[in-house]
Design a protein around this motif. Structure first.
Motif, PDB file in Angstrom:
ATOM      1  N   ALA A 159       8.742 -53.805 -24.831  1.00 13.14           N
ATOM      2  CA  ALA A 159       8.411 -54.441 -26.111  1.00 13.14           C
ATOM      3  C   ALA A 159       9.639 -54.583 -27.002  1.00 13.14           C
ATOM      4  O   ALA A 159       9.817 -55.616 -27.662  1.00 13.14           O
ATOM      5  CB  ALA A 159       7.320 -53.652 -26.819  1.00 13.14           C
ATOM      6  N   SER A 160      10.496 -53.585 -27.042  1.00  8.98           N
ATOM      7  CA  SER A 160      11.685 -53.655 -27.900  1.00  8.98           C
ATOM      8  C   SER A 160      12.609 -54.791 -27.471  1.00  8.98           C
ATOM      9  O   SER A 160      13.199 -55.474 -28.326  1.00  8.98           O
ATOM     10  CB  SER A 160      12.431 -52.323 -27.909  1.00  8.98           C
ATOM     11  N   ASN A 161      12.739 -55.015 -26.167  1.00 10.17           N
ATOM     12  CA  ASN A 161      13.565 -56.127 -25.691  1.00 10.17           C
ATOM     13  C   ASN A 161      12.925 -57.468 -26.021  1.00 10.17           C
ATOM     14  O   ASN A 161      13.619 -58.431 -26.376  1.00 10.17           O
ATOM     15  CB  ASN A 161      13.813 -56.011 -24.193  1.00 10.17           C
ATOM     16  N   LEU A 162      11.609 -57.545 -25.892  1.00  9.31           N
ATOM     17  CA  LEU A 162      10.911 -58.788 -26.251  1.00  9.31           C
ATOM     18  C   LEU A 162      11.071 -59.084 -27.748  1.00  9.31           C
ATOM     19  O   LEU A 162      11.276 -60.238 -28.139  1.00  9.31           O
ATOM     20  CB  LEU A 162       9.432 -58.704 -25.883  1.00  9.31           C
ATOM     21  N   LEU A 163      11.006 -58.050 -28.565  1.00  7.39           N
ATOM     22  CA  LEU A 163      11.201 -58.244 -29.998  1.00  7.39           C
ATOM     23  C   LEU A 163      12.610 -58.768 -30.278  1.00  7.39           C
ATOM     24  O   LEU A 163      12.788 -59.660 -31.116  1.00  7.39           O
ATOM     25  CB  LEU A 163      10.932 -56.951 -30.759  1.00  7.39           C
ATOM     26  N   ASP A 164      13.601 -58.269 -29.585  1.00  5.05           N
ATOM     27  CA  ASP A 164      14.972 -58.781 -29.739  1.00  5.05           C
ATOM     28  C   ASP A 164      15.023 -60.268 -29.392  1.00  5.05           C
ATOM     29  O   ASP A 164      15.666 -61.054 -30.097  1.00  5.05           O
ATOM     30  CB  ASP A 164      15.953 -58.021 -28.844  1.00  5.05           C
ATOM     31  N   ILE A 165      14.360 -60.664 -28.327  1.00  2.00           N
ATOM     32  CA  ILE A 165      14.345 -62.068 -27.909  1.00  2.00           C
ATOM     33  C   ILE A 165      13.706 -62.929 -28.995  1.00  2.00           C
ATOM     34  O   ILE A 165      14.219 -63.996 -29.341  1.00  2.00           O
ATOM     35  CB  ILE A 165      13.606 -62.216 -26.557  1.00  2.00           C
ATOM     36  N   VAL A 166      12.595 -62.471 -29.545  1.00  2.00           N
ATOM     37  CA  VAL A 166      11.919 -63.221 -30.610  1.00  2.00           C
ATOM     38  C   VAL A 166      12.823 -63.335 -31.829  1.00  2.00           C
ATOM     39  O   VAL A 166      12.962 -64.419 -32.414  1.00  2.00           O
ATOM     40  CB  VAL A 166      10.570 -62.564 -30.980  1.00  2.00           C
ATOM     41  N   ARG A 167      13.455 -62.250 -32.199  1.00  2.38           N
ATOM     42  CA  ARG A 167      14.325 -62.269 -33.389  1.00  2.38           C
ATOM     43  C   ARG A 167      15.531 -63.190 -33.215  1.00  2.38           C
ATOM     44  O   ARG A 167      16.112 -63.639 -34.196  1.00  2.38           O
ATOM     45  CB  ARG A 167      14.787 -60.859 -33.720  1.00  2.38           C
ATOM     46  N   GLU A 168      15.907 -63.478 -31.982  1.00  2.11           N
ATOM     47  CA  GLU A 168      17.034 -64.376 -31.708  1.00  2.11           C
ATOM     48  C   GLU A 168      16.616 -65.839 -31.628  1.00  2.11           C
ATOM     49  O   GLU A 168      17.472 -66.719 -31.470  1.00  2.11           O
ATOM     50  CB  GLU A 168      17.697 -63.984 -30.387  1.00  2.11           C
ATOM     51  N   ALA A 169      15.336 -66.125 -31.723  1.00  3.51           N
ATOM     52  CA  ALA A 169      14.850 -67.504 -31.569  1.00  3.51           C
ATOM     53  C   ALA A 169      15.383 -68.408 -32.666  1.00  3.51           C
ATOM     54  O   ALA A 169      15.650 -67.970 -33.794  1.00  3.51           O
ATOM     55  CB  ALA A 169      13.323 -67.523 -31.567  1.00  3.51           C
ATOM     56  N   ASP A 170      15.507 -69.660 -32.328  1.00  2.00           N
ATOM     57  CA  ASP A 170      15.968 -70.690 -33.260  1.00  2.00           C
ATOM     58  C   ASP A 170      14.947 -70.839 -34.387  1.00  2.00           C
ATOM     59  O   ASP A 170      13.759 -71.063 -34.143  1.00  2.00           O
ATOM     60  CB  ASP A 170      16.123 -72.008 -32.495  1.00  2.00           C
ATOM     61  N   ASP A 171      15.417 -70.745 -35.618  1.00  2.00           N
ATOM     62  CA  ASP A 171      14.523 -70.857 -36.766  1.00  2.00           C
ATOM     63  C   ASP A 171      13.918 -72.244 -36.935  1.00  2.00           C
ATOM     64  O   ASP A 171      12.956 -72.402 -37.689  1.00  2.00           O
ATOM     65  CB  ASP A 171      15.240 -70.435 -38.044  1.00  2.00           C
ATOM     66  N   ALA A 172      14.447 -73.234 -36.237  1.00  2.00           N
ATOM     67  CA  ALA A 172      13.830 -74.558 -36.274  1.00  2.00           C
ATOM     68  C   ALA A 172      12.442 -74.519 -35.632  1.00  2.00           C
ATOM     69  O   ALA A 172      11.591 -75.358 -35.938  1.00  2.00           O
ATOM     70  CB  ALA A 172      14.714 -75.579 -35.568  1.00  2.00           C
TER      71      ALA A 172
END
Length: 175
Positions: free
Chosen positions: A85-98
């Motif tokens: 889950a922590s790695n998935l959260l990192d991936i989400v937080r890196e997503a393009d804000d567009a």
């Protein structure tokens, strides 16, 4: 407002001699994935960006669910495969804000654990179901009041809904 859609891969097969990453969908999975894609379209849950694990079963889930949702930007994200889950959260937080609506197509237990960590309020009955079991082809929809994906915090999401093949009239939910 941001919306995160967590889509667990559909039911896979377990062919002998096939590595985990190369496991294909089974018959029930091939049936459930398009049903879930149509549900998402019917509900107006149209992602701007979809990040898909490179595992065969997640790729096939997306290929079968995608037609009613297209056009949509999709990329394979190797870090989703077998991610905590922590790695998935990192991936989400890196997503393009567009991308205002982001979808991850991935695996358990990471998807279930991520949803449990992020949800702070919303449909409590759906949350109870989600924390007990996040079956194959299950979809959790989480809303965030955030300007950027980077701002996501644990317990900051509203669980909008948790939908499974069973809740859409399929015979049963699978692990």
């Amino acid at each position: 407002m941001r919306k995160l859609i967590l889509f667990r891969h559909a039911k896979s097969d377990w062919p002998e001699g096939v590595s985990d990453i190369d496991r294909p969908l089974g018959a029930r999975g091939r049936e459930a994935a398009p049903r879930m894609g149509q549900y998402l379209k019917d509900e107006g849950l149209l992602p701007d960006l979809v990040l898909v694990s490179p595992a065969l079963r997640t790729r096939q889930t997306w290929e079968l669910a995608a037609p009613p949702l297209e056009p949509v930007t999709m990329r394979f994200e190797p870090r989703i495969y077998a991610a905590a889950a922590s790695n998935l959260l990192d991936i989400v937080r890196e997503a393009d804000d567009a991308a205002k609506i982001l979808m991850l197509v991935g695996h358990n237990p990471g998807m279930q654990e991520l949803a449990a960590r992020l949800v702070g309020y919303g449909d409590r009955y759906a949350f109870a179901r989600l924390t007990q079991k996040f079956p194959t082809a299950g979809v959790a929809v989480l809303d965030f009041d955030a300007e950027s994906w980077r701002d996501l915090a644990e317990r900051s999401a509203r669980l909008d809904r948790f939908v499974t093949p069973k809740t859409l009239g399929a015979e049963r939910d699978d692990d």
